[in-house]
Design a protein around this motif. Structure first.
Motif, PDB file in Angstrom:
ATOM      1  N   ALA A 148     -17.098  25.471  23.149  1.00 49.30           N
ATOM      2  CA  ALA A 148     -17.440  25.862  24.521  1.00 49.30           C
ATOM      3  C   ALA A 148     -16.404  26.832  25.093  1.00 49.30           C
ATOM      4  O   ALA A 148     -16.746  27.729  25.871  1.00 49.30           O
ATOM      5  N   LEU A 149     -15.147  26.651  24.686  1.00 44.22           N
ATOM      6  CA  LEU A 149     -14.053  27.483  25.192  1.00 44.22           C
ATOM      7  C   LEU A 149     -14.215  28.951  24.801  1.00 44.22           C
ATOM      8  O   LEU A 149     -13.788  29.841  25.533  1.00 44.22           O
ATOM      9  N   ARG A 150     -14.849  29.196  23.662  1.00 49.12           N
ATOM     10  CA  ARG A 150     -15.045  30.582  23.215  1.00 49.12           C
ATOM     11  C   ARG A 150     -15.898  31.364  24.205  1.00 49.12           C
ATOM     12  O   ARG A 150     -15.747  32.583  24.339  1.00 49.12           O
ATOM     13  N   GLY A 151     -16.783  30.669  24.874  1.00 50.54           N
ATOM     14  CA  GLY A 151     -17.662  31.358  25.815  1.00 50.54           C
ATOM     15  C   GLY A 151     -17.255  31.199  27.267  1.00 50.54           C
ATOM     16  O   GLY A 151     -17.760  31.913  28.139  1.00 50.54           O
ATOM     17  N   ASP A 152     -16.354  30.251  27.556  1.00 52.34           N
ATOM     18  CA  ASP A 152     -15.980  30.001  28.954  1.00 52.34           C
ATOM     19  C   ASP A 152     -14.571  29.408  29.007  1.00 52.34           C
ATOM     20  O   ASP A 152     -14.339  28.295  28.540  1.00 52.34           O
ATOM     21  N   LYS A 153     -13.648  30.159  29.617  1.00 49.06           N
ATOM     22  CA  LYS A 153     -12.233  29.751  29.650  1.00 49.06           C
ATOM     23  C   LYS A 153     -11.978  28.524  30.540  1.00 49.06           C
ATOM     24  O   LYS A 153     -10.883  27.964  30.514  1.00 49.06           O
ATOM     25  N   LYS A 154     -13.005  28.116  31.311  1.00 53.74           N
ATOM     26  CA  LYS A 154     -12.791  26.965  32.194  1.00 53.74           C
ATOM     27  C   LYS A 154     -12.558  25.677  31.408  1.00 53.74           C
ATOM     28  O   LYS A 154     -12.100  24.678  31.960  1.00 53.74           O
ATOM     29  N   TYR A 155     -12.890  25.699  30.105  1.00 52.24           N
ATOM     30  CA  TYR A 155     -12.707  24.506  29.268  1.00 52.24           C
ATOM     31  C   TYR A 155     -11.283  24.358  28.732  1.00 52.24           C
ATOM     32  O   TYR A 155     -10.996  23.422  27.992  1.00 52.24           O
ATOM     33  N   ALA A 156     -10.396  25.294  29.099  1.00 54.98           N
ATOM     34  CA  ALA A 156      -9.019  25.258  28.580  1.00 54.98           C
ATOM     35  C   ALA A 156      -8.287  23.983  29.015  1.00 54.98           C
ATOM     36  O   ALA A 156      -7.604  23.340  28.217  1.00 54.98           O
ATOM     37  N   ALA A 157      -8.432  23.618  30.302  1.00 57.41           N
ATOM     38  CA  ALA A 157      -7.752  22.422  30.818  1.00 57.41           C
ATOM     39  C   ALA A 157      -8.285  21.168  30.137  1.00 57.41           C
ATOM     40  O   ALA A 157      -7.530  20.243  29.816  1.00 57.41           O
TER      41      ALA A 157
END
Length: 364
Positions: A148-157
């Motif tokens: 999911a992080l590859r498409g949306d940086k909000k998953y970093a946390a």
């Protein structure tokens, strides 16, 4: 709200469950005696409610209750399916908190699955199986979050949190040793980690320690130190004695405890601690019709508490007339409470306190 009773086979889980519920769950000297979990609803001892009942002689007396689940004994390898492990781990996943029973007594007539009594080893065996199960769940979630992080940086946390928890588990510690923010708890809301559940360790001791904490037992001291490190609690109980006490009448129980020099039974202490562990408190209502303890979560505001009684009271909430139980006991009756100015009128933002005696004013 449910508490699951877990532990190795033959440590006293079903004996404790029988004592708690007087439900007669089968208790035998061989592993996997309990396969399907037994469930029992137990009343929470409350001297405050007893006092109110003496005052009002109500037609109905309704204490708070808590649910206990007797889960079959786990064994080494349960996380990989050993000893019907998957089924048992699934049962644990459904409870809100855990009572982990650990055998701290010697008895040649009761076999131990590992052949020798070693409370810290037993604790580690159970915790490791729960840890392995959690690691497997986290591995899948970490993989999913990375994608999911590859498409949306909000998953970093989220990924950072999951990897932080995984590292703790990998070190052999339970996830509950971490102090999480409310935002972090929200991220984990749909990830049912077994080692995140709050726990009380129940040290099942011999009859010699039925009346006193066994501080001279090295194994118990080690267990207590371990629990303090992860901000958990240890309660020493002689499950066999408690099972015998549970079969007595109230009068016989008082005499028996007095003979042992015990003010409060181990079960009563355990039930109260379990109630508190779940973040629960009771407010009280009293009158000639009924004296009742109502269960709410700590931090509940007055209108929401009123809704426990009836949704109309919450919807039409005007105010709560409140007296702290200690003040009511001090002054003896409501008229004296009013004369002393101890009766308070509280509004919608009032946060209910444990032991509040309340009358709700409402209009619908």
């Amino acid at each position: 709200m449910k508490l699951g009773i877990v532990g190795l086979p033959n440590v006293g889980k079903s004996t404790l469950f029988n004592a708690l519920t007087n439900a007669g769950a089968e208790s035998a000297n061989y592993p996997f005696c309990t396969i399907e979990p037994n469930v029992g609803v137990v009343t929470v001892p409350d001297a405050r409610l007893d006092f109110l009942a003496e005052m009002h002689h109500p037609a109905k007396y309704t204490p708070a209750v808590i649910e206990f689940v007797d889960i079959a004994g786990l064994v080494k390898g349960a996380s990989k399916g050993e000893g019907l492990g998957n089924q048992f781990l699934g049962n644990i996943r459904e409870v809100d908190a855990i009572l982990h029973v650990i055998r701290c007594f010697e008895d040649d007539n009761i076999v131990h699955v590992d052949g020798k009594i070693d409370p810290m080893r037993d604790l580690e065996t159970i915790n490791l199986e729960l840890i392995f199960s959690d690691m497997e769940i986290l591995e899948r979630r970490i993989d999913k979050t990375k994608k999911a992080l590859r498409g949306d940086k909000k998953y970093a946390a989220e990924l950072e949190l999951l990897e932080k928890i995984y590292a703790v588990l990998e070190s052999g510690k339970c996830a509950r040793t971490l102090e999480l923010t409310e935002d972090e708890k929200a991220i984990l809301a749909d990830t049912p980690l077994l080692t995140m559940k709050p726990v009380i360790y129940v040290a099942n001791v011999s009859e010699d320690y039925a009346a006193a904490e066994p501080l001279d037992l090295p194994a118990y001291k080690a267990l207590k130190a371990f629990a303090e490190e992860e901000h958990s609690q240890v309660i020493p109980i002689c499950c066999q004695i408690e099972a015998e006490i549970a079969e007595l009448s109230a009068e016989e129980k008082s005499l028996f405890l007095a003979d042992l020099g015990i003010e409060e039974s181990g079960l009563d202490r355990l039930i109260k601690a379990s109630y508190s562990l779940l973040g629960l408190i009771s407010f009280l209502t009293a009158g000639p019709d009924e004296c009742r303890a109502w269960t709410i979560r700590k931090g509940t505001k007055a209108p929401k508490a009123a809704g426990k009684i009836h949704s109309d009271i919450e919807r039409g909430f005007i105010r709560a007339e409140v007296v702290a139980f200690d003040d009511l006991k001090k002054y003896g009756n409501m008229n004296a409470v009013k004369e002393a100015g101890a009766l308070r009128s509280e509004g919608k933002d009032y946060i209910m306190q444990d032991g509040d005696v309340v009358y709700f004013r409402f209009n619908v």
